[in-house]
Design an enzyme around this catalytic site. Structure first.
Site, PDB file in Angstrom:
ATOM      1  CD  GLU A 223      -2.760  -1.339   0.077  1.00 21.43           C
ATOM      2  OE1 GLU A 223      -2.994  -0.325  -0.613  1.00 21.43           O
ATOM      3  OE2 GLU A 223      -3.235  -2.446  -0.203  1.00 21.43           O
ATOM      4  CB  CYS A 257      -1.371   7.207   1.634  1.00 22.08           C
ATOM      5  SG  CYS A 257      -2.686   6.175   2.311  1.00 22.08           S
TER       6      CYS A 257
END
Length: 480
Positions: A223, A257
């Protein structure tokens, strides 16, 4: 030749704590490779109780690690989402664990097929500092629902939370089931022969982790991040769009993010967007230093962000402090929300993920020029589109590719527990959350059971007329 995770031979005396825990968990897995429903459910419930019963201590530790983060922000963005995800897994666990029947070819009449999800074994979790609780608990919910044993390495910038979670988890779980390891070095952790490794962090670090995992053929979930674009279409109410974009951009001071990394809007709407942004931010953050606005995580990150602003200004961008009465404060690492107009691709702010409270704004005349710009760069973790036009929504979705999409808002696809979360290309690989997370950390094991009586011997050697006749028949007949 590299050894696989299953064939790796542990030394009699482990070289470090991480190796010792992995050896212990691997042994426990081999003794009990398929934990039942009740055991898995209880593990998820213990994690949920641990979070709820210690939420004040957890939020205080997070704030201490950041230098300041509003308690409300930690509760909303980390505690609630973690608890909600654990509850979702608990609710659906029994159905996920059931073997699933699959169709059998007509040529194997009487046989049966099924797929059984089995635990992979020991899962390593590497979590970053920006959402240090949610990015531990999200992977744990999926991996422990799948019946795995788990080891967690947290970022050095999350030392206070890591120590607290280590103590809390040790009080509820045997370390052969779940262990959080304070102080462990990244190289000592990611080089271990896990049965699966999930890493959340930068693309550069992700490449290093993937290389280490390849030594043991360890499957990885990465990720990562990237520059998530946000498009405001002509038809959408600008005030609403600005309100939603600025909330997700400036929460956690942009250290997210899936934060909107840059905004694209029609040329003639730029001035109205700036006006709306100034009013919205003034109302939400009348004083960024009053504890409501999160600090930048460390001095190097603060320096990087201020240098990014200086670079943009030096190259001709217009930099707008949305709380002009408050200047950047290096002592407390407080960087007020900024807009940056007139950006170009040569500026640092458009070259890499920002990870801070700086929002570049680009303008466009035609939507397809925006899509060409997005498609000319690394595939982002998120893509955000503000429009009520269903045809335009469909056009943008089908002519771009990103990890996830939020329409008429930003980032909140991450909080949907019945949808997979993950990137693509430079923004990552693999998924977790929901059933897809359960499947990611399971071996979906296909099991074929032959019938007592079968016509297959008619195809055994020696080959002759019977085989040729049956083969021609098999090619001609269609049963689906």
């Amino acid at each position: 030749m590299a050894q696989s995770a299953q064939s790796f031979q542990f030394p009699e005396q482990p070289a470090n704590e991480a190796q010792r825990i992995l050896q212990l968990q691997r042994k426990a897995y081999l003794q009990d490779p398929y934990p039942g429903y009740e055991q898995r459910r209880e593990n998820l419930l213990k994690l949920e109780r641990l979070l709820i019963d210690n939420q004040d201590r957890i939020t205080a530790a997070i704030s201490e690690d950041f230098g300041n983060r509003a308690v409300q922000e930690s509760k909303l963005l980390e505690l609630f989402t973690s608890v909600d995800g654990l509850r979702y897994c608990r609710k659906h666990l029994k159905g996920w664990m059931k073997p699933r029947r699959r169709h059998v070819s007509v040529w194997f009449a009487g046989a049966s097929n099924r797929v059984l999800p089995q635990p992979k074994g020991v899962v390593g979790v590497v979590a970053p500092w920006n959402y240090p609780l949610f990015l531990v608990m999200g992977p744990l919910a999926s991996a422990m629902a799948a019946g795995n044993r788990c080891m967690v390495k947290m970022a050095a910038n999350s030392a206070n939370l890591c120590q607290l979670l280590h103590e809390l988890v040790a009080g509820e779980f045997d370390e052969s089931t779940l262990a959080i390891l304070p102080g462990v070095k990244g190289a000592d952790f990611t080089t271990l022969p896990f049965d699966h490794l999930i890493f959340t962090g930068s693309a550069q670090s992700g490449r290093t982790v993937m290389k280490s995992a390849a030594e043991h053929l360890t499957p990885v979930t990465l990720e990562l991040g990237g520059k998530s674009p946000t498009i405001i279409a002509e038809d959408f109410d600008l005030q609403t769009a600005a309100s939603r974009i600025l909330f997700t951009k400036y929460m956690n001071a942009g250290q997210t993010c899936v934060a909107p990394d840059y905004v694209c809007l029609p040329e003639h709407r730029l001035e109205d967007f700036v006006t709306a942004a100034k009013k919205i931010v003034a109302g939400r953050y009348p004083d960024p230093g009053n504890g409501q606005f999160t600090a930048i995580i460390d001095d190097s990150s603060y320096t990087r962000l201020t240098a990014t602003l200086d670079d943009a200004a030096a190259r001709g961008a217009q930099v707008i402090n949305l709380t002009p009465q408050y200047a950047p404060d290096p002592e407390r690492r407080l960087l007020p929300p900024h807009l940056v107009l007139g950006v170009t691709d040569e500026m640092k702010i458009m070259e890499e993920e920002i990870f801070g409270p700086l929002l570049p704004v680009r303008t466009y005349r035609d939507i397809d020029e925006v899509l060409a710009y997005i498609n000319g760069r690394d595939r982002p973790l998120g893509l955000y589109l503000f429009t009520s036009d269903k045809a335009l929504q469909d056009h943008v979705i089908k002519h771009t590719l990103s990890g996830g999409v939020s329409i008429n808002d930003c980032s909140f696809h991450v909080a949907q527990h019945d949808m997979p979360f993950g990137g693509i290309g430079a923004s990552g690989m693999g998924h977790y959350h929901g059933y897809e997370g359960f499947a990611e950390f399971s071996k979906l094991r296909p099991i074929f059971r032959q019938a007592r009586a079968t016509a297959l011997p008619l195809l055994y050697p020696p080959y002759g007329r019977t085989f040729n006749w049956l083969y021609r028949l098999m090619l001609k007949l269609r049963f689906f």
